[in-house]
Design an enzyme around this catalytic site. Structure first.
Site, PDB file in Angstrom:
ATOM      1  N   ASP A 248      45.776  43.001 -17.181  1.00  0.00           N
ATOM      2  CA  ASP A 248      45.698  41.939 -17.267  1.00  0.00           C
ATOM      3  C   ASP A 248      44.328  41.570 -16.273  1.00  0.00           C
ATOM      4  O   ASP A 248      43.674  42.610 -15.683  1.00  0.00           O
ATOM      5  CB  ASP A 248      46.412  40.632 -17.092  1.00  0.00           C
ATOM      6  CG  ASP A 248      46.720  40.347 -16.283  1.00  0.00           C
ATOM      7  OD1 ASP A 248      46.331  40.625 -15.291  1.00  0.00           O
ATOM      8  OD2 ASP A 248      47.253  39.343 -15.910  1.00  0.00           O
TER       9      ASP A 248
ATOM     10  N   CYS B  61      49.398  43.589 -13.029  1.00  0.00           N
ATOM     11  CA  CYS B  61      49.172  42.618 -13.234  1.00  0.00           C
ATOM     12  C   CYS B  61      49.098  41.674 -12.205  1.00  0.00           C
ATOM     13  O   CYS B  61      49.275  42.221 -10.764  1.00  0.00           O
ATOM     14  CB  CYS B  61      49.776  41.467 -14.555  1.00  0.00           C
ATOM     15  SG  CYS B  61      50.974  41.313 -14.002  1.00  0.00           S
TER      16      CYS B  61
ATOM     17  N   THR C 289      51.113  39.863  -9.990  1.00  0.00           N
ATOM     18  CA  THR C 289      52.440  40.511  -9.825  1.00  0.00           C
ATOM     19  C   THR C 289      52.999  41.407  -9.925  1.00  0.00           C
ATOM     20  O   THR C 289      53.795  41.959  -9.208  1.00  0.00           O
ATOM     21  CB  THR C 289      53.764  38.861  -9.484  1.00  0.00           C
ATOM     22  OG1 THR C 289      54.276  39.146 -10.780  1.00  0.00           O
ATOM     23  CG2 THR C 289      52.689  37.826  -8.972  1.00  0.00           C
ATOM     24  N   GLY C 290      52.332  41.860 -11.100  1.00  0.00           N
ATOM     25  CA  GLY C 290      53.717  43.174 -11.922  1.00  0.00           C
ATOM     26  C   GLY C 290      54.702  42.755 -12.722  1.00  0.00           C
ATOM     27  O   GLY C 290      55.300  43.625 -13.604  1.00  0.00           O
TER      28      GLY C 290
ATOM     29  N   HIS D 205      66.322  58.262 -10.406  1.00  0.00           N
ATOM     30  CA  HIS D 205      67.370  58.107 -10.294  1.00  0.00           C
ATOM     31  C   HIS D 205      67.741  56.838 -12.192  1.00  0.00           C
ATOM     32  O   HIS D 205      68.161  56.274 -12.804  1.00  0.00           O
ATOM     33  CB  HIS D 205      67.807  56.175  -9.271  1.00  0.00           C
ATOM     34  CG  HIS D 205      68.477  56.948  -7.849  1.00  0.00           C
ATOM     35  ND1 HIS D 205      68.800  56.570  -6.973  1.00  0.00           N
ATOM     36  CD2 HIS D 205      68.076  58.524  -8.038  1.00  0.00           C
ATOM     37  CE1 HIS D 205      69.239  57.159  -6.405  1.00  0.00           C
ATOM     38  NE2 HIS D 205      68.713  58.023  -6.295  1.00  0.00           N
ATOM     39  N   ASN D 206      66.413  56.292 -12.594  1.00  0.00           N
ATOM     40  CA  ASN D 206      66.168  55.340 -13.953  1.00  0.00           C
ATOM     41  C   ASN D 206      65.309  56.441 -14.703  1.00  0.00           C
ATOM     42  O   ASN D 206      65.042  55.670 -15.984  1.00  0.00           O
ATOM     43  CB  ASN D 206      65.562  53.854 -13.164  1.00  0.00           C
ATOM     44  CG  ASN D 206      66.833  53.698 -12.223  1.00  0.00           C
ATOM     45  OD1 ASN D 206      66.036  53.513 -10.815  1.00  0.00           O
ATOM     46  ND2 ASN D 206      67.517  52.994 -12.562  1.00  0.00           N
TER      47      ASN D 206
ATOM     48  N   ARG E 113      47.935  41.016  -6.519  1.00  0.00           N
ATOM     49  CA  ARG E 113      47.334  40.982  -5.356  1.00  0.00           C
ATOM     50  C   ARG E 113      48.725  40.654  -4.385  1.00  0.00           C
ATOM     51  O   ARG E 113      49.344  40.076  -3.189  1.00  0.00           O
ATOM     52  CB  ARG E 113      48.610  39.485  -6.460  1.00  0.00           C
ATOM     53  CG  ARG E 113      46.788  38.727  -7.377  1.00  0.00           C
ATOM     54  CD  ARG E 113      47.275  37.549  -7.997  1.00  0.00           C
ATOM     55  NE  ARG E 113      46.670  37.146  -8.705  1.00  0.00           N
ATOM     56  CZ  ARG E 113      46.526  36.348 -10.034  1.00  0.00           C
ATOM     57  NH1 ARG E 113      47.383  36.186 -10.240  1.00  0.00           N
ATOM     58  NH2 ARG E 113      45.022  36.069 -10.291  1.00  0.00           N
TER      59      ARG E 113
ATOM     60  N   ARG F 119      74.566  62.513 -12.514  1.00  0.00           N
ATOM     61  CA  ARG F 119      75.418  61.024 -12.700  1.00  0.00           C
ATOM     62  C   ARG F 119      74.173  60.046 -12.833  1.00  0.00           C
ATOM     63  O   ARG F 119      75.333  59.189 -13.629  1.00  0.00           O
ATOM     64  CB  ARG F 119      76.117  60.696 -11.389  1.00  0.00           C
ATOM     65  CG  ARG F 119      74.885  60.700  -9.889  1.00  0.00           C
ATOM     66  CD  ARG F 119      75.336  59.959  -8.511  1.00  0.00           C
ATOM     67  NE  ARG F 119      74.814  60.782  -7.120  1.00  0.00           N
ATOM     68  CZ  ARG F 119      74.006  59.418  -6.640  1.00  0.00           C
ATOM     69  NH1 ARG F 119      75.177  58.243  -7.998  1.00  0.00           N
ATOM     70  NH2 ARG F 119      73.416  59.531  -5.669  1.00  0.00           N
ATOM     71  N   HIS F 120      72.969  60.275 -12.887  1.00  0.00           N
ATOM     72  CA  HIS F 120      72.322  59.360 -13.065  1.00  0.00           C
ATOM     73  C   HIS F 120      71.893  59.354 -14.385  1.00  0.00           C
ATOM     74  O   HIS F 120      71.699  58.033 -15.112  1.00  0.00           O
ATOM     75  CB  HIS F 120      70.769  58.687 -11.750  1.00  0.00           C
ATOM     76  CG  HIS F 120      70.433  59.157 -11.087  1.00  0.00           C
ATOM     77  ND1 HIS F 120      71.238  57.842 -10.348  1.00  0.00           N
ATOM     78  CD2 HIS F 120      71.051  60.112 -10.131  1.00  0.00           C
ATOM     79  CE1 HIS F 120      71.483  58.462  -9.219  1.00  0.00           C
ATOM     80  NE2 HIS F 120      71.031  59.653  -8.855  1.00  0.00           N
TER      81      HIS F 120
ATOM     82  N   ARG G 186      74.453  56.857 -16.713  1.00  0.00           N
ATOM     83  CA  ARG G 186      73.836  55.000 -16.729  1.00  0.00           C
ATOM     84  C   ARG G 186      72.453  54.871 -17.151  1.00  0.00           C
ATOM     85  O   ARG G 186      72.121  53.982 -17.895  1.00  0.00           O
ATOM     86  CB  ARG G 186      73.512  55.328 -14.936  1.00  0.00           C
ATOM     87  CG  ARG G 186      74.683  54.831 -14.180  1.00  0.00           C
ATOM     88  CD  ARG G 186      74.305  54.970 -12.296  1.00  0.00           C
ATOM     89  NE  ARG G 186      76.013  55.220 -11.900  1.00  0.00           N
ATOM     90  CZ  ARG G 186      75.987  56.338 -10.477  1.00  0.00           C
ATOM     91  NH1 ARG G 186      74.920  56.128 -10.534  1.00  0.00           N
ATOM     92  NH2 ARG G 186      77.069  56.216 -10.908  1.00  0.00           N
TER      93      ARG G 186
END
Length: 149
Positions: free
Chosen positions: A11, A68, A70-71, A101-102, A112, A135-136, A139
């Site tokens: 943005d 943005c 703050t994200g 991991h994700n 900012r 193992r991830h 999840r």
């Protein structure tokens, strides 16, 4: 999917950092698909979080970066799309772990809240880190979208 392209969007609050990051990426050999915004005039972050998500869905890039103020808002917007796992990061450790991991496919940054050099470091680590699986994986499977980008 373009294997060497990164989709980037922001943005107005993230515009300047987005420009810095796009130049940084190009300087390191990445193709950059910029989905906007194209200036400092006030715009709505959900539009650009969604634009990055849709570009990834359409195979226009390997991973995405959203920025943005703050994200937070733009990461929420990107995560509304089931194929996106956007992670808001503030340092290289969170950038590395969101990949390991994700299996995050979108990096969210707050212009900012983070300096340009730390943001560039986060981008570099995010793009260099592979998902560790193991193992991830179970999840990540519970998050819904399972195709690693």
């Amino acid at each position: 999917m373009t294997n060497n392209a990164i989709v980037i969007g922001s943005d107005h609050a993230g515009y300047s950092l987005k420009q810095v990051l796009a130049a940084h990426l190009k300087g390191h050999g990445w193709d950059v698909v910029d989905v906007g915004t194209s200036g400092l005039d006030s715009v709505d972050y959900p539009d650009f979080g969604s634009a990055v998500a849709k570009a990834l869905r359409d195979g226009k890039g390997k991973r995405g970066i959203v920025v943005c103020g703050t994200g937070i808002g733009i990461s929420i917007a990107a995560n509304r799309h089931e194929w996106v796992r956007a992670a808001l990061c503030h340092d290289i450790t969170s950038a590395r772990l969101c990949r390991e991991h994700n299996d995050a496919n979108v990096l969210a940054l707050g212009a900012r809240l983070i300096g340009e050099e730390v943001a560039k470091d986060c981008v570099d680590v995010f793009l260099a880190t592979e998902f560790s699986g193991g193992r991830h994986q179970r999840r990540v499977d519970k998050l819904g979208f399972t195709e690693s980008m």
